[in-house]
Design a protein around this motif. Structure first.
Motif, PDB file in Angstrom:
ATOM      1  N   MET A 129       1.515  -1.522   9.460  1.00  0.00           N
ATOM      2  CA  MET A 129       2.774  -1.879   8.821  1.00  0.00           C
ATOM      3  C   MET A 129       2.644  -1.900   7.297  1.00  0.00           C
ATOM      4  O   MET A 129       3.601  -1.624   6.573  1.00  0.00           O
ATOM      5  CB  MET A 129       3.263  -3.243   9.315  1.00  0.00           C
ATOM      6  N   GLY A 130       1.444  -2.203   6.803  1.00  0.00           N
ATOM      7  CA  GLY A 130       1.233  -2.214   5.358  1.00  0.00           C
ATOM      8  C   GLY A 130       1.180  -0.834   4.750  1.00  0.00           C
ATOM      9  O   GLY A 130       1.262  -0.690   3.526  1.00  0.00           O
ATOM     10  N   ALA A 131       1.026   0.197   5.572  1.00  0.00           N
ATOM     11  CA  ALA A 131       0.951   1.567   5.069  1.00  0.00           C
ATOM     12  C   ALA A 131       2.316   2.239   4.975  1.00  0.00           C
ATOM     13  O   ALA A 131       2.402   3.416   4.654  1.00  0.00           O
ATOM     14  CB  ALA A 131       0.033   2.396   5.975  1.00  0.00           C
ATOM     15  N   VAL A 132       3.388   1.488   5.254  1.00  0.00           N
ATOM     16  CA  VAL A 132       4.733   2.069   5.160  1.00  0.00           C
ATOM     17  C   VAL A 132       5.055   2.321   3.683  1.00  0.00           C
ATOM     18  O   VAL A 132       5.007   1.392   2.868  1.00  0.00           O
ATOM     19  CB  VAL A 132       5.783   1.129   5.783  1.00  0.00           C
ATOM     20  N   LYS A 140       0.845  -1.179   0.000  1.00  0.00           N
ATOM     21  CA  LYS A 140       0.000   0.000   0.000  1.00  0.00           C
ATOM     22  C   LYS A 140       0.894   1.248   0.000  1.00  0.00           C
ATOM     23  O   LYS A 140       1.944   1.270   0.625  1.00  0.00           O
ATOM     24  CB  LYS A 140      -0.910   0.001   1.230  1.00  0.00           C
ATOM     25  N   THR A 141       0.467   2.254  -0.685  1.00  0.00           N
ATOM     26  CA  THR A 141       1.265   3.465  -0.806  1.00  0.00           C
ATOM     27  C   THR A 141       0.672   4.566   0.047  1.00  0.00           C
ATOM     28  O   THR A 141      -0.481   4.949  -0.123  1.00  0.00           O
ATOM     29  CB  THR A 141       1.332   3.930  -2.271  1.00  0.00           C
ATOM     30  N   ALA A 142       1.451   5.063   0.989  1.00  0.00           N
ATOM     31  CA  ALA A 142       1.014   6.195   1.800  1.00  0.00           C
ATOM     32  C   ALA A 142       1.147   7.466   0.979  1.00  0.00           C
ATOM     33  O   ALA A 142       2.069   7.624   0.184  1.00  0.00           O
ATOM     34  CB  ALA A 142       1.858   6.287   3.071  1.00  0.00           C
ATOM     35  N   GLU A 143       0.214   8.376   1.120  1.00  0.00           N
ATOM     36  CA  GLU A 143       0.247   9.617   0.356  1.00  0.00           C
ATOM     37  C   GLU A 143       1.055  10.677   1.104  1.00  0.00           C
ATOM     38  O   GLU A 143       1.018  10.772   2.324  1.00  0.00           O
ATOM     39  CB  GLU A 143      -1.177  10.124   0.120  1.00  0.00           C
ATOM     40  N   THR A 144       1.810  11.457   0.324  1.00  0.00           N
ATOM     41  CA  THR A 144       2.564  12.544   0.936  1.00  0.00           C
ATOM     42  C   THR A 144       1.615  13.644   1.387  1.00  0.00           C
ATOM     43  O   THR A 144       0.606  13.916   0.748  1.00  0.00           O
ATOM     44  CB  THR A 144       3.577  13.123  -0.066  1.00  0.00           C
ATOM     45  N   TYR A 167       5.752  12.616   4.831  1.00  0.00           N
ATOM     46  CA  TYR A 167       4.664  11.711   5.152  1.00  0.00           C
ATOM     47  C   TYR A 167       4.321  11.840   6.629  1.00  0.00           C
ATOM     48  O   TYR A 167       5.200  12.077   7.465  1.00  0.00           O
ATOM     49  CB  TYR A 167       5.059  10.252   4.886  1.00  0.00           C
ATOM     50  N   ASP A 168       3.050  11.641   6.940  1.00  0.00           N
ATOM     51  CA  ASP A 168       2.676  11.514   8.340  1.00  0.00           C
ATOM     52  C   ASP A 168       3.311  10.241   8.904  1.00  0.00           C
ATOM     53  O   ASP A 168       3.376   9.211   8.226  1.00  0.00           O
ATOM     54  CB  ASP A 168       1.148  11.425   8.489  1.00  0.00           C
ATOM     55  N   ARG A 169       3.794  10.298  10.136  1.00  0.00           N
ATOM     56  CA  ARG A 169       4.340   9.158  10.874  1.00  0.00           C
ATOM     57  C   ARG A 169       5.733   8.743  10.433  1.00  0.00           C
ATOM     58  O   ARG A 169       6.329   7.872  11.072  1.00  0.00           O
ATOM     59  CB  ARG A 169       3.431   7.910  10.765  1.00  0.00           C
ATOM     60  N   PHE A 170       6.278   9.338   9.366  1.00  0.00           N
ATOM     61  CA  PHE A 170       7.564   8.862   8.882  1.00  0.00           C
ATOM     62  C   PHE A 170       8.577   9.999   8.803  1.00  0.00           C
ATOM     63  O   PHE A 170       8.209  11.168   8.679  1.00  0.00           O
ATOM     64  CB  PHE A 170       7.416   8.176   7.518  1.00  0.00           C
ATOM     65  N   VAL A 171       9.838   9.641   8.849  1.00  0.00           N
ATOM     66  CA  VAL A 171      10.926  10.616   8.836  1.00  0.00           C
ATOM     67  C   VAL A 171      11.022  11.285   7.470  1.00  0.00           C
ATOM     68  O   VAL A 171      10.949  10.619   6.435  1.00  0.00           O
ATOM     69  CB  VAL A 171      12.259   9.911   9.176  1.00  0.00           C
TER      70      VAL A 171
END
Length: 434
Positions: A357-360, A5-9, A25-29
């Motif tokens: 975890m699938g949204a990484v 799955k692809t998280a949107e910026t 991205y939300d939640r990511f560095v």
């Protein structure tokens, strides 16, 4: 294989170092793929203990050498355990166990022949207790987590058997299901029945075909061997580690403490030297076994699934905190309302974990891969660095999947795992907050 799955910026910013576009991205560095700005903002890894540090250095050195060999040979290598180092390790292990036998015999003689003296039986009992602590012991089936047998989960065992055939080995006698983000194989009991550990914290975050790769990797250890997993060499490593722990210096609070530390100084370093020597003799073969197990993962599940599985292992450090967050959130309320909240949390726990975890996004996976290369990330101090394992898995093949994990099979296996999933979800929600 299932696509990620692809998280949107949420936005795009300019890199403060080179000016390149940096997706946010939300939640990511937020980091720059062009110049590696902010690629590794986390705290440094904690300093390992003395033995772990030696093993990590050996793991990195051997990992680089073996990765080059595996890439040149297309993922093939000679069988594990057929070289002079392995034979020497076996002989050294027998000598270590010989010391344990001497302690046991001396203990029996002191008890039997010195019964009238009073002190000798006491010393004998101490020696017998020490020998019992140092003896090689085959693993046992755990009692605190669910254990599945063939009659309990025929479709899961059918899958394991099929993967075993693909990698050139037999299946297992029992499957242990626990809540951790791990997996492994070993034998249990003196008859050496085969056991596989499936940690739901890892199993649940893998797409179906990557689960086949996971099974291929673990069963590959049976197919290719690993001397450190055997009861002789593995037991010797454990015995030496126990000696090193028992001989560790104590805080010097008085003259007696200093005397004890002085007396144990030479034995302690002798044990340390033997442990390092045994690591030198076995770690190269053990790492070759890991690379060969990764090649088995690619052959069973496909090269794409094997490299995807390696990427998912980079998420393992995030699984424990995620489960603790669920446990804390469910336990914040007391009384009937709190009980209902915990029940709701248990019901969808593994699905929520898989979703998170699938949204990484791929951008985060690439960052984790670069951090792994910078820090030399590995599963533990005896494994090759993960980025080298991924590189070798990608270089072998490309292999198509020999075993497919379609929706019908996945649903059947999920149904067989449902009781274990429910029981372990309750354990996580109840216990992980602490």
């Amino acid at each position: 294989m299932e696509s990620r799955k692809t998280a949107e910026t949420t936005s795009v910013r300019g890199c403060p170092e080179c000016g390149a576009a940096v997706p946010v991205y939300d939640r990511f560095v937020a980091w720059c793929a062009a110049c590696d700005w902010n690629v590794d903002p986390g705290a440094p890894d904690p300093e390992p203990g003395r033995i772990a540090a030696v093993r990590r250095r050996l793991a990195h050195a051997y990992g680089e050498q073996l990765a080059a060999e595996m890439e040149q040979s297309g993922g093939r290598s000679r069988p594990v355990g057929r070289d002079a180092a392995t034979v020497s390790a076996f002989v050294l292990s027998l000598m270590v166990h010989g010391v344990t036998v001497v302690l046991a015999v001396a203990g029996v003689l002191l008890v039997v022949l010195g019964w009238d003296t009073g002190i000798q039986p006491v010393l004998g009992a101490l020696l017998l207790g020490l020998a019992a602590l140092l003896r090689p012991r085959p693993p046992r089936l755990p009692k605190a987590v669910p254990v599945l047998y063939r009659a309990d989960a025929p479709r899961l065992f059918e899958l394991i058997d099929e993967v075993g055939t693909a990698v050139g080995t037999a299946g297992v006698h029992a499957v242990v299901v626990d809540p951790e983000a791990n997996a492994g194989v070993t034998t249990y009991g003196w008859r050496a029945h085969r056991m596989m550990v499936l940690g739901l914290g890892l199993w649940e975050i893998l797409p179906p075909q990557e689960r086949v790769a996971l099974l291929g990797h673990e069963l590959g250890h049976f197919a290719h061997g690993d001397t450190r997993r055997g009861i002789v060499t593995g037991g010797a490593v454990d015995a030496l580690a126990t000696w090193f722990h028992m001989l560790a210096p104590i805080p010097p609070r008085g003259l007696l403490d200093r005397f004890v530390n002085a007396v144990t100084f030479l034995p302690r370093w002798a044990v340390y030297g033997l442990l390092v020597l045994l690591d030198h003799l076995t770690l190269r073969a053990s790492q070759r076994a890991e690379y060969l197990a990764d090649a088995s993962a690619a052959r069973a599940g496909s090269t794409q699934a094997a490299t995807g599985f390696m990427d998912r292992m980079l998420l393992i450090p995030a699984v424990g905190p995620e489960l603790r967050r669920e446990s804390v959130a469910a336990g914040m309320r007391g009384g009937p309302a709190g009980r209902e909240a915990r029940e709701r949390a248990e019901e969808g726990l593994w699905e929520r974990l898989a979703q998170r975890m699938g949204a990484v996004p791929e951008h985060e996976y690439e960052r984790l891969r670069r951090v792994a290369a910078l820090r030399g990330h590995s599963v533990d101090s005896t494994h090759p660095p993960t980025h080298l394992r991924r590189r070798c898995a990608a270089a072998s093949g490309p292999y198509p999947a020999q075993v497919t994990y379609d929706e019908e099979r996945a649903a059947a296996v999920a149904q067989e795992l449902a009781p274990a999933r429910a029981a372990l979800a309750g354990r996580v929600i109840r216990d992980y907050a602490g």
